[in-house]
Structures are given as structure tokens and as C-alpha cells.
Design a protein around this motif. Structure first.
Motif, PDB file in Angstrom:
ATOM      1  N   GLU A   1       0.828  -1.216   0.000  1.00  0.00           N
ATOM      2  CA  GLU A   1       0.000   0.000   0.000  1.00  0.00           C
ATOM      3  C   GLU A   1       0.857   1.258   0.000  1.00  0.00           C
ATOM      4  N   THR A   2       1.984   1.228   0.712  1.00  0.00           N
ATOM      5  CA  THR A   2       2.894   2.372   0.731  1.00  0.00           C
ATOM      6  C   THR A   2       3.487   2.602  -0.657  1.00  0.00           C
ATOM      7  N   VAL A   3       3.934   1.534  -1.298  1.00  0.00           N
ATOM      8  CA  VAL A   3       4.501   1.639  -2.644  1.00  0.00           C
ATOM      9  C   VAL A   3       3.423   2.094  -3.624  1.00  0.00           C
ATOM     10  N   GLU A   4       2.234   1.518  -3.519  1.00  0.00           N
ATOM     11  CA  GLU A   4       1.117   1.895  -4.391  1.00  0.00           C
ATOM     12  C   GLU A   4       0.840   3.398  -4.313  1.00  0.00           C
ATOM     13  N   ALA A   5       0.742   3.928  -3.106  1.00  0.00           N
ATOM     14  CA  ALA A   5       0.467   5.358  -2.931  1.00  0.00           C
ATOM     15  C   ALA A   5       1.583   6.209  -3.523  1.00  0.00           C
ATOM     16  N   ALA A   6       2.832   5.789  -3.330  1.00  0.00           N
ATOM     17  CA  ALA A   6       3.966   6.547  -3.872  1.00  0.00           C
ATOM     18  C   ALA A   6       3.952   6.545  -5.398  1.00  0.00           C
ATOM     19  N   VAL A   7       3.596   5.416  -5.989  1.00  0.00           N
ATOM     20  CA  VAL A   7       3.548   5.322  -7.455  1.00  0.00           C
ATOM     21  C   VAL A   7       2.428   6.201  -8.005  1.00  0.00           C
ATOM     22  N   ILE A   8       1.269   6.152  -7.390  1.00  0.00           N
ATOM     23  CA  ILE A   8       0.147   6.977  -7.850  1.00  0.00           C
ATOM     24  C   ILE A   8       0.497   8.459  -7.720  1.00  0.00           C
ATOM     25  N   ASP A   9       1.160   8.828  -6.638  1.00  0.00           N
ATOM     26  CA  ASP A   9       1.598  10.224  -6.472  1.00  0.00           C
ATOM     27  C   ASP A   9       2.632  10.626  -7.514  1.00  0.00           C
ATOM     28  N   ARG A  10       3.462   9.689  -7.933  1.00  0.00           N
ATOM     29  CA  ARG A  10       4.566   9.977  -8.863  1.00  0.00           C
ATOM     30  C   ARG A  10       4.088  10.253 -10.292  1.00  0.00           C
ATOM     31  N   PHE A  11       2.986   9.633 -10.683  1.00  0.00           N
ATOM     32  CA  PHE A  11       2.503   9.760 -12.060  1.00  0.00           C
ATOM     33  C   PHE A  11       1.160  10.483 -12.080  1.00  0.00           C
ATOM     34  N   PRO A  12       1.148  11.741 -12.545  1.00  0.00           N
ATOM     35  CA  PRO A  12      -0.066  12.563 -12.498  1.00  0.00           C
ATOM     36  C   PRO A  12      -1.261  12.002 -13.271  1.00  0.00           C
ATOM     37  N   THR A  13      -1.022  11.139 -14.242  1.00  0.00           N
ATOM     38  CA  THR A  13      -2.147  10.593 -15.002  1.00  0.00           C
ATOM     39  C   THR A  13      -2.695   9.299 -14.396  1.00  0.00           C
ATOM     40  N   LEU A  14      -2.244   8.961 -13.182  1.00  0.00           N
ATOM     41  CA  LEU A  14      -2.823   7.827 -12.458  1.00  0.00           C
ATOM     42  C   LEU A  14      -3.721   8.360 -11.358  1.00  0.00           C
ATOM     43  N   GLU A  15      -4.898   7.791 -11.248  1.00  0.00           N
ATOM     44  CA  GLU A  15      -5.846   8.175 -10.200  1.00  0.00           C
ATOM     45  C   GLU A  15      -6.211   6.939  -9.392  1.00  0.00           C
TER      46      GLU A  15
END
Length: 158
Positions: free
Chosen positions: A16-30
């Protein structure tokens, strides 16, 4: 001693921590909450294209509205072996049927350099990499795949 009392995050917490960081890193992911779709973590809100931060496999671009399941694995587990991605068969089938993609992330357990490697792969391609599904009484049918079957070890073990 439980993981909670030892200060070591559980695999789910790490994921979940990695998931949140990845979503934050890529603006076109929601982020997509489980209440809306339990079979994927995010959707694209615009075109997602390859970059130095995200390598693509088999597709040149991912269009808006594509379902994205983020899978995380540790570079090395506590016993020294390479980490594994965990797949639930029902979730995987839904992603394949929807034309979705997996965003694989290999991470360091210390979080100093949390994302050692990232790779985006169509779920239909991953379908061909899963050798077999594991059925265990009382558990969902699942499969495990070492990250080194999907990502070149030289990208992670530098």
C-alpha cells in the motif's frame, strides 16, 4: 513477536505504501478505491507514456481510462531470495478482460530508494508468464512470480 510490534511493515502495508507513492509519482494515475473496483488500484486519467521513470513492455502508450493494477515486490526478502509478485486469479481475469495493465514495482525494504525498478505490462502478456495457479483450501486461487521473471535483474541489482 508480530510484525506490528516489531516495527516491520506487513507485505500488505508495504504494498500500500509503494502503491500510494507510485500513484503520487505519475499525475495521469488516479487511485480507485476497493468500493468502486476491488480488482485494480488505479486508472489512467490521460495518456501514460514511457519515460526514464517508467519502462513499458509490449505497448507504446496506455490510453485514458485504462485499469492499472500495481504489484510490488521487495528486491530481496529477509532470507536473501528475490521477492515475488502475488496474483489472485479472479482479480487477474478481470484485469485481462478489461484490457488492463500491471505496473510492477521492485522496492527496497529500507525505503531509502523505494523504487528500484518499474515496468508496465499488459495483463494479457502476464497471463502467458504465469506457469500455474495454486489452489489451497480456504484461500483464493493465486499465483506467485519472482520479479526476476518480469524485470531484468541488472535493472534492480546494481
Amino acid at each position: 513477536m508480530s510484525r506490528a510490534t516489531s516495527g516491520v511493515p506487513s507485505p500488505k502495508e508495504s504494498g500500500e505504501t509503494v502503491e500510494a507513492a507510485v500513484i503520487d509519482r505519475f499525475p495521469t494515475l488516479e487511485y480507485v478505491p476497493d468500493s468502486r473496483a476491488a480488482w485494480h488500484d488505479a486508472e489512467t486519467t490521460g495518456a501514460l507514456t514511457p519515460s526514464d521513470a517508467l519502462t513499458f513492455s509490449s505497448v507504446p502508450v496506455v490510453g485514458s481510462g485504462t485499469a492499472v493494477e500495481i504489484k510490488a515486490a521487495q528486491g530481496r526478502q529477509s532470507g536473501g531470495q528475490r521477492g515475488r509478485f502475488y496474483f489472485r486469479q479472479q482479480q487477474h481475469r478481470a484485469l485481462v478482460d478489461a484490457g488492463g495493465v500491471y505496473l510492477f514495482v521492485v522496492y527496497a525494504p529500507t525505503y531509502e530508494h523505494p523504487h528500484l525498478a518499474r515496468l508496465l505490462v499488459p495483463a494479457s502478456v502476464v497471463d502467458e508468464l504465469i506457469p500455474s495457479w495454486i489452489e489451497v483450501a480456504g484461500r483464493l486461487t493465486h499465483a506467485k512470480l519472482a520479479w526476476s521473471r518480469i524485470i531484468d535483474p541488472s535493472e534492480v541489482e546494481r
